[in-house]
Design an enzyme around this catalytic site. Structure first.
Site, PDB file in Angstrom:
ATOM      1  N   GLY A  33     -31.775 -11.684  62.179  1.00 46.46           N
ATOM      2  CA  GLY A  33     -33.153 -11.209  62.027  1.00 46.46           C
ATOM      3  C   GLY A  33     -33.164  -9.865  61.308  1.00 46.46           C
ATOM      4  O   GLY A  33     -33.880  -9.660  60.321  1.00 46.46           O
ATOM      5  N   HIS A  34     -32.346  -8.934  61.805  1.00 46.15           N
ATOM      6  CA  HIS A  34     -32.234  -7.622  61.139  1.00 46.15           C
ATOM      7  C   HIS A  34     -31.722  -7.796  59.707  1.00 46.15           C
ATOM      8  O   HIS A  34     -32.190  -7.139  58.786  1.00 46.15           O
ATOM      9  CB  HIS A  34     -31.212  -6.733  61.870  1.00 46.15           C
ATOM     10  CG  HIS A  34     -31.584  -6.350  63.257  1.00 46.15           C
ATOM     11  ND1 HIS A  34     -30.852  -6.752  64.356  1.00 46.15           N
ATOM     12  CD2 HIS A  34     -32.594  -5.584  63.750  1.00 46.15           C
ATOM     13  CE1 HIS A  34     -31.386  -6.251  65.454  1.00 46.15           C
ATOM     14  NE2 HIS A  34     -32.448  -5.538  65.113  1.00 46.15           N
ATOM     15  N   GLY A 146     -40.108  -6.560  61.218  1.00 47.66           N
ATOM     16  CA  GLY A 146     -40.162  -7.995  61.472  1.00 47.66           C
ATOM     17  C   GLY A 146     -41.453  -8.417  62.146  1.00 47.66           C
ATOM     18  O   GLY A 146     -42.002  -7.698  62.987  1.00 47.66           O
ATOM     19  N   ASP A 149     -41.964  -8.603  66.089  1.00 51.54           N
ATOM     20  CA  ASP A 149     -42.736  -7.606  66.837  1.00 51.54           C
ATOM     21  C   ASP A 149     -44.073  -7.429  66.114  1.00 51.54           C
ATOM     22  O   ASP A 149     -44.330  -6.392  65.508  1.00 51.54           O
ATOM     23  CB  ASP A 149     -41.942  -6.299  66.912  1.00 51.54           C
ATOM     24  CG  ASP A 149     -40.601  -6.513  67.600  1.00 51.54           C
ATOM     25  OD1 ASP A 149     -40.596  -6.648  68.827  1.00 51.54           O
ATOM     26  OD2 ASP A 149     -39.571  -6.606  66.905  1.00 51.54           O
ATOM     27  N   GLN A 152     -46.324  -4.501  66.924  1.00 48.30           N
ATOM     28  CA  GLN A 152     -45.708  -3.266  66.421  1.00 48.30           C
ATOM     29  C   GLN A 152     -45.962  -3.115  64.916  1.00 48.30           C
ATOM     30  O   GLN A 152     -46.317  -2.041  64.432  1.00 48.30           O
ATOM     31  CB  GLN A 152     -44.206  -3.304  66.707  1.00 48.30           C
ATOM     32  CG  GLN A 152     -43.394  -2.251  65.990  1.00 48.30           C
ATOM     33  CD  GLN A 152     -41.932  -2.310  66.371  1.00 48.30           C
ATOM     34  OE1 GLN A 152     -41.562  -1.899  67.461  1.00 48.30           O
ATOM     35  NE2 GLN A 152     -41.080  -2.810  65.502  1.00 48.30           N
ATOM     36  N   SER A 184     -32.981 -11.908  68.775  1.00 47.71           N
ATOM     37  CA  SER A 184     -33.278 -10.601  69.359  1.00 47.71           C
ATOM     38  C   SER A 184     -31.977 -10.004  69.884  1.00 47.71           C
ATOM     39  O   SER A 184     -31.097 -10.735  70.347  1.00 47.71           O
ATOM     40  CB  SER A 184     -34.262 -10.803  70.524  1.00 47.71           C
ATOM     41  OG  SER A 184     -34.253  -9.690  71.374  1.00 47.71           O
ATOM     42  N   SER A 185     -31.868  -8.690  69.815  1.00 43.00           N
ATOM     43  CA  SER A 185     -30.655  -8.043  70.347  1.00 43.00           C
ATOM     44  C   SER A 185     -30.506  -8.343  71.837  1.00 43.00           C
ATOM     45  O   SER A 185     -29.403  -8.456  72.353  1.00 43.00           O
ATOM     46  CB  SER A 185     -30.733  -6.529  70.149  1.00 43.00           C
ATOM     47  OG  SER A 185     -30.941  -6.255  68.782  1.00 43.00           O
ATOM     48  N   ARG A 186     -31.633  -8.490  72.510  1.00 42.20           N
ATOM     49  CA  ARG A 186     -31.583  -8.777  73.959  1.00 42.20           C
ATOM     50  C   ARG A 186     -30.985 -10.155  74.247  1.00 42.20           C
ATOM     51  O   ARG A 186     -30.517 -10.395  75.356  1.00 42.20           O
ATOM     52  CB  ARG A 186     -32.977  -8.696  74.570  1.00 42.20           C
ATOM     53  CG  ARG A 186     -33.477  -7.280  74.728  1.00 42.20           C
ATOM     54  CD  ARG A 186     -34.741  -7.258  75.579  1.00 42.20           C
ATOM     55  NE  ARG A 186     -35.103  -5.903  75.927  1.00 42.20           N
ATOM     56  CZ  ARG A 186     -35.899  -5.125  75.201  1.00 42.20           C
ATOM     57  NH1 ARG A 186     -36.412  -5.585  74.082  1.00 42.20           N
ATOM     58  NH2 ARG A 186     -36.182  -3.900  75.586  1.00 42.20           N
TER      59      ARG A 186
HETATM   60  P1  AMP Z   1     -35.104  -3.809  66.852  1.00 39.76           P
HETATM   61  O1  AMP Z   1     -33.681  -3.467  66.591  1.00 39.76           O
HETATM   62  O2  AMP Z   1     -35.282  -4.862  67.897  1.00 39.76           O
HETATM   63  O3  AMP Z   1     -35.968  -2.582  67.068  1.00 39.76           O
HETATM   64  O4  AMP Z   1     -35.641  -4.486  65.525  1.00 39.76           O
HETATM   65  C1  AMP Z   1     -35.594  -3.822  64.290  1.00 39.76           C
HETATM   66  C2  AMP Z   1     -36.469  -4.567  63.315  1.00 39.76           C
HETATM   67  O5  AMP Z   1     -35.983  -5.888  63.160  1.00 39.76           O
HETATM   68  C3  AMP Z   1     -37.930  -4.680  63.808  1.00 39.76           C
HETATM   69  O6  AMP Z   1     -38.797  -4.502  62.702  1.00 39.76           O
HETATM   70  C4  AMP Z   1     -37.975  -6.095  64.335  1.00 39.76           C
HETATM   71  O7  AMP Z   1     -39.271  -6.664  64.305  1.00 39.76           O
HETATM   72  C5  AMP Z   1     -37.043  -6.807  63.373  1.00 39.76           C
HETATM   73  N1  AMP Z   1     -36.543  -8.036  63.983  1.00 39.76           N
HETATM   74  C6  AMP Z   1     -35.949  -8.166  65.194  1.00 39.76           C
HETATM   75  N2  AMP Z   1     -35.679  -9.475  65.435  1.00 39.76           N
HETATM   76  C7  AMP Z   1     -36.127 -10.169  64.369  1.00 39.76           C
HETATM   77  C8  AMP Z   1     -36.152 -11.569  64.033  1.00 39.76           C
HETATM   78  N3  AMP Z   1     -35.677 -12.501  64.848  1.00 39.76           N
HETATM   79  N4  AMP Z   1     -36.679 -11.930  62.843  1.00 39.76           N
HETATM   80  C9  AMP Z   1     -37.185 -10.995  61.987  1.00 39.76           C
HETATM   81  N5  AMP Z   1     -37.201  -9.662  62.263  1.00 39.76           N
HETATM   82  C10 AMP Z   1     -36.676  -9.256  63.431  1.00 39.76           C
END
Ligand code: AMP
Length: 279
Positions: A33-34, A146, A149, A152, A184-186
């Site tokens: 995703g990232h 992304g 969120d 957000q 998701s990182s989670r």
């Molecule tokens: P985070 O590390 O969770 O804060 O995410 C960093 C960025 O990556 C944020 O803009 C998220 O919306 C995006 N992101 C996280 N997971 C995904 C995903 N599965 N698909 C697309 N973007 C993502």
């Protein structure tokens, strides 16, 4: 790849020659995703800045913050493989906040009063504190977020306009596992059985989408509530269909012909979110 730990050293490095310059803010433990955001940023910019920062003020719950995964070495290895022309900013908390680790207060146009904002008080003020700081310190031409969120993304777009920040906010589609689970990182905290269960969130959204025109939103909402009552391991936090610009919930007595579906659920202590366009 150049790694910076302070905004001071990074700002000194930045110059007009590196433009267009794109930024991808993350909290690390990078997954596809990232990477989709980073790859798009690499395509559209001469230089890309990736931040890896677990922002304490956006966690409304200490346990969630303490259990958030950290994998900096692996993250740097992954980034290096994508492009050599990438800057990585890995700050410590005091580089951003100084001694006072507190959110600032922003006017978010009511977009923070529902869903994630309602369930996680202070979450979006924390997010915006850091993102506004990044945009006003590094002045990227483009910043990538992304749709995972979705709320957000909307709030960051709102604040960028209201603060007259020139950065273009670019939303990128959700990347999913083969079973539909939004990456998701989670997810790294879930075992394989839990990952299967977690895909119920996307299944629910898909069910909603394919039945949305056949019944009223109230009936659909009740059916979704019923689904989750039959699943002991998953606890529904909310299911909502809303206008994708205002996040106002659609009318209960009408069939859903437009709108965006949002869902959040707990799998044990882990909170998962997902969303899908209903039209
Ligand atoms: P985070 O590390 O969770 O804060 O995410 C960093 C960025 O990556 C944020 O803009 C998220 O919306 C995006 N992101 C996280 N997971 C995904 C995903 N599965 N698909 C697309 N973007 C993502």
């Amino acid at each position: 790849m150049k790694v910076f730990q302070t905004s001071h050293s990074l700002v000194e490095y930045l110059s007009d020659e590196i433009r267009p310059f794109g930024m991808v803010p993350t909290m690390g433990t990078l997954h596809p995703g990232h990477l989709s955001l980073i790859e798009r940023a690499v395509k559209e910019n001469q230089t890309v800045l990736i931040s890896i920062f677990i922002n304490p003020t956006q966690f409304d719950n200490k346990m969630d913050l303490n259990s958030y995964p950290i994998n900096i070495d692996e993250d740097l290895r992954i980034i290096k493989k994508i492009s050599k022309n990438v800057l990585v900013y890995v700050p410590k908390v005091d580089d951003i906040y100084g001694r006072k680790v507190e959110s600032k207060s922003f006017e978010l146009g009511g977009l923070d009063e529902v869903m994630e904002g309602e369930k996680r008080p202070g979450h979006f003020q924390g997010v915006v504190t850091v993102i506004a700081h990044f945009l006003k310190t590094f002045y990227p031409d483009n910043a990538y977020f992304g749709e995972k969120d979705f709320q957000q993304l909307l709030i960051i777009d709102h604040i960028t306009r209201s603060m007259k920040i020139k950065t273009r906010i670019i939303g990128c589609p959700i990347i999913r596992e083969s079973n539909g689970l939004a990456m998701s990182s989670r997810n790294s905290l879930l075992n394989s059985n839990e990952r299967k269960l977690a895909s119920k969130l996307f299944e629910t959204l898909q069910f909603a989408k394919s039945n949305a025109k056949k019944m009223t939103y109230r009936t659909l909402k009740n059916m979704v509530g019923g689904f989750f009552e039959n699943h002991n391991e998953l606890t529904l936090d909310y299911f909502r269909i809303a206008d994708p610009k205002t996040l106002k919930e659609i009318h209960l007595e009408r069939p859903v012909d437009q709108g965006h579906g949002f869902i959040a659920a707990y799998l044990g202590k882990i909170r998962l979110i997902d969303n899908l366009d209903m039209s």
